[in-house]
Design an enzyme around this catalytic site. Sequence first.
Site, PDB file in Angstrom:
ATOM      1  N   SER A   1      20.454  -1.457 -63.141  1.00 33.99           N
ATOM      2  CA  SER A   1      19.890  -2.792 -63.420  1.00 33.99           C
ATOM      3  C   SER A   1      20.083  -3.471 -61.938  1.00 33.99           C
ATOM      4  O   SER A   1      20.661  -3.280 -61.006  1.00 33.99           O
ATOM      5  CB  SER A   1      20.745  -3.389 -64.563  1.00 33.99           C
ATOM      6  OG  SER A   1      20.479  -4.395 -64.982  1.00 33.99           O
TER       7      SER A   1
ATOM      8  N   GLN B   1      25.269  -9.299 -63.629  1.00 29.66           N
ATOM      9  CA  GLN B   1      24.577  -8.046 -63.409  1.00 29.66           C
ATOM     10  C   GLN B   1      25.271  -6.804 -62.730  1.00 29.66           C
ATOM     11  O   GLN B   1      25.208  -5.833 -63.135  1.00 29.66           O
ATOM     12  CB  GLN B   1      23.363  -8.268 -62.614  1.00 29.66           C
ATOM     13  CG  GLN B   1      22.213  -7.458 -62.803  1.00 29.66           C
ATOM     14  CD  GLN B   1      21.589  -7.944 -64.143  1.00 29.66           C
ATOM     15  OE1 GLN B   1      21.714  -8.878 -64.885  1.00 29.66           O
ATOM     16  NE2 GLN B   1      21.206  -6.488 -64.781  1.00 29.66           N
TER      17      GLN B   1
ATOM     18  N   HIS C   1      27.494  -4.309 -64.665  1.00 27.93           N
ATOM     19  CA  HIS C   1      27.043  -3.210 -65.349  1.00 27.93           C
ATOM     20  C   HIS C   1      27.390  -1.866 -64.752  1.00 27.93           C
ATOM     21  O   HIS C   1      27.474  -0.845 -65.393  1.00 27.93           O
ATOM     22  CB  HIS C   1      25.557  -3.316 -65.410  1.00 27.93           C
ATOM     23  CG  HIS C   1      24.768  -4.098 -66.517  1.00 27.93           C
ATOM     24  ND1 HIS C   1      25.124  -3.787 -67.951  1.00 27.93           N
ATOM     25  CD2 HIS C   1      24.372  -5.414 -66.414  1.00 27.93           C
ATOM     26  CE1 HIS C   1      24.398  -4.859 -68.497  1.00 27.93           C
ATOM     27  NE2 HIS C   1      23.899  -5.619 -67.576  1.00 27.93           N
TER      28      HIS C   1
ATOM     29  N   GLU D   1      13.976  -6.703 -61.637  1.00 23.43           N
ATOM     30  CA  GLU D   1      14.140  -6.384 -62.997  1.00 23.43           C
ATOM     31  C   GLU D   1      14.161  -7.759 -63.877  1.00 23.43           C
ATOM     32  O   GLU D   1      13.494  -8.188 -64.398  1.00 23.43           O
ATOM     33  CB  GLU D   1      15.014  -5.525 -63.520  1.00 23.43           C
ATOM     34  CG  GLU D   1      15.471  -5.413 -64.895  1.00 23.43           C
ATOM     35  CD  GLU D   1      16.686  -4.460 -65.218  1.00 23.43           C
ATOM     36  OE1 GLU D   1      16.658  -4.027 -66.360  1.00 23.43           O
ATOM     37  OE2 GLU D   1      17.493  -4.370 -64.416  1.00 23.43           O
ATOM     38  N   HIS D   2      15.114  -8.484 -63.352  1.00 21.02           N
ATOM     39  CA  HIS D   2      15.300 -10.022 -63.677  1.00 21.02           C
ATOM     40  C   HIS D   2      15.635 -10.840 -62.567  1.00 21.02           C
ATOM     41  O   HIS D   2      16.036 -10.702 -61.652  1.00 21.02           O
ATOM     42  CB  HIS D   2      16.925 -10.064 -64.375  1.00 21.02           C
ATOM     43  CG  HIS D   2      17.244  -8.947 -65.550  1.00 21.02           C
ATOM     44  ND1 HIS D   2      17.718  -7.810 -65.022  1.00 21.02           N
ATOM     45  CD2 HIS D   2      17.173  -9.002 -66.777  1.00 21.02           C
ATOM     46  CE1 HIS D   2      18.021  -7.193 -66.193  1.00 21.02           C
ATOM     47  NE2 HIS D   2      17.488  -7.761 -67.373  1.00 21.02           N
TER      48      HIS D   2
ATOM     49  N   ASP E   1      19.372 -10.576 -72.441  1.00 25.78           N
ATOM     50  CA  ASP E   1      20.038  -9.540 -72.813  1.00 25.78           C
ATOM     51  C   ASP E   1      20.166  -9.132 -74.371  1.00 25.78           C
ATOM     52  O   ASP E   1      20.024  -8.070 -74.897  1.00 25.78           O
ATOM     53  CB  ASP E   1      21.213  -9.199 -71.947  1.00 25.78           C
ATOM     54  CG  ASP E   1      21.113  -8.473 -70.636  1.00 25.78           C
ATOM     55  OD1 ASP E   1      19.968  -8.229 -70.237  1.00 25.78           O
ATOM     56  OD2 ASP E   1      22.228  -8.612 -69.930  1.00 25.78           O
TER      57      ASP E   1
ATOM     58  N   GLU F   1     -25.545  13.336 -61.957  1.00 29.57           N
ATOM     59  CA  GLU F   1     -24.521  13.750 -61.628  1.00 29.57           C
ATOM     60  C   GLU F   1     -24.708  15.466 -61.943  1.00 29.57           C
ATOM     61  O   GLU F   1     -23.821  16.271 -61.890  1.00 29.57           O
ATOM     62  CB  GLU F   1     -23.518  13.550 -62.753  1.00 29.57           C
ATOM     63  CG  GLU F   1     -23.078  12.169 -62.528  1.00 29.57           C
ATOM     64  CD  GLU F   1     -21.873  11.739 -63.343  1.00 29.57           C
ATOM     65  OE1 GLU F   1     -21.396  12.608 -64.264  1.00 29.57           O
ATOM     66  OE2 GLU F   1     -21.204  10.557 -63.374  1.00 29.57           O
TER      67      GLU F   1
ATOM     68  N   HIS G   1     -25.425  17.392 -70.689  1.00 30.43           N
ATOM     69  CA  HIS G   1     -25.307  15.940 -71.238  1.00 30.43           C
ATOM     70  C   HIS G   1     -26.294  15.090 -71.397  1.00 30.43           C
ATOM     71  O   HIS G   1     -26.585  14.596 -72.349  1.00 30.43           O
ATOM     72  CB  HIS G   1     -24.448  15.420 -69.915  1.00 30.43           C
ATOM     73  CG  HIS G   1     -22.915  15.455 -69.839  1.00 30.43           C
ATOM     74  ND1 HIS G   1     -22.410  16.255 -69.653  1.00 30.43           N
ATOM     75  CD2 HIS G   1     -21.981  14.418 -69.801  1.00 30.43           C
ATOM     76  CE1 HIS G   1     -21.087  16.375 -69.789  1.00 30.43           C
ATOM     77  NE2 HIS G   1     -20.861  15.064 -69.979  1.00 30.43           N
TER      78      HIS G   1
END
Length: 470
Positions: free
Chosen positions: A238, A260, A263, A328-329, A362, A416, A421
Amino acid sequence: MRTIELAPGEQLSASMLTREGVLPADITAAAQQIIDTVRAEGDEALRRYSREFDGVELESFRLPQEQIDAALEGLDPAFLASLEKAAAQIRDFHEREVQQSWFTTRADGTMLGVKVTPVAAAGIYVPGGRAQYPSTVLMNAVPAKVAGVERVVMVTPPQRTAEPGACPISPYTLAAAKVGGVDEIYTIGGAQAVAALAYGTASIPRVEKITGPGNAYVAAAKRLVSGDVGIDMVAGPSEVCVLADATAKPAVVAADLMAQAEHDPLAACYLVTCDAAFAAEVERALGELLPASPREDITRTSLDDQGTVVIAPDMPTAVAAVNTIAPEHLELHCDNALGLLGSIRNAGAIFVGAWSSEPLGDYVAGPNHTLPTGGTAAFSNPLSVDDFVKKSSVICYTPEGLLADAPATQRLAQAEGLWAHALSAGLRRRALELGDASVDIAALREADLTAVAWPEDDAQTVVRGAKQDS
């Protein structure tokens, strides 16, 4: 925390950061071996790994409903009320993400659209063992149920401290599973749980999507099974980045960095500011607050080893540094926080203004807290309802639509070199222009199939069609 001071005109570069974006080879190899063993041996491998890694003997992996009900008894009513509030606000936010199937009809009657279908079964991984994470349960189960997933399966390691006969999962985690709508709970963790969800065993039917965080072995396993099953992301430690000016309060910023850092020793914390004196005040505040933390050792290790202060010469350079970090944050502790929002390109979740504490996100704010880490916010999204649905394009042509689009299709196929096709479209044109009998096998024996596939007179038809479309 180490300090990077940018000179005027200098920009923060990714090479200045200390991130490790690749899972170690030994962890990936170990996860692969576990996956291969579970695929080959099924439940017996799960039992063996439970003994080896979790220190428990398991005959059955699925938690009985009566054990879940018993574990919920006697929980603090204030906790349950908080859990219900969080679930309601998470559900309300994710209900706004729901996309409906849609269809449109062109003037020639051709119908085009998208059909949105939830996956049939989703597996959510919830870390456990030594700790409990009811918030992780809600953040994964609620959007899955909002998306319409019929079978939501939770896997989590059994707690090693469980008494014989007692429920091996925290009652807080079980309460969140019940509130979040989890249908099945299995007391399996680690890479072996990911393998069981991805490929199935006799006791655990496979799922189509796996979400949720875990340790490095779980992350490696999710990466390895991706493609055989869907995953949300490969999440790393985190991280938070605080962009602050002199109007911010050093003690509040310090607390947010610590929130943070506690964690994980590998959690990354960044402070970006244009004011060196403010950064020094934050450092002093950390010195005052850290000794009071019950998780001082983890928090201090994270800040010492993974913490970074970036001193920028001006706010545009500071914002550019934030976008390079792609955290992340991201917290914006600035006088004009809302005004800076438009300049932020890369962040998993943005907390605008001094009152927007990251822990609110959170737990209870509503947006998902499962977010891209390690700079992947530059190209990845938070977990959402979209992770639990799949989309099918719908194409339904009328004869008029076929005649309008077939010439351009055949020309592009010819360019192509894909003859069949062009023939596929050409046979339909022939049936409309000459009647169904013209595409019977007997009639086609006499036809110039190359001309059917690649008509030489189609150039003007294609041009006319393009003009009409415009």
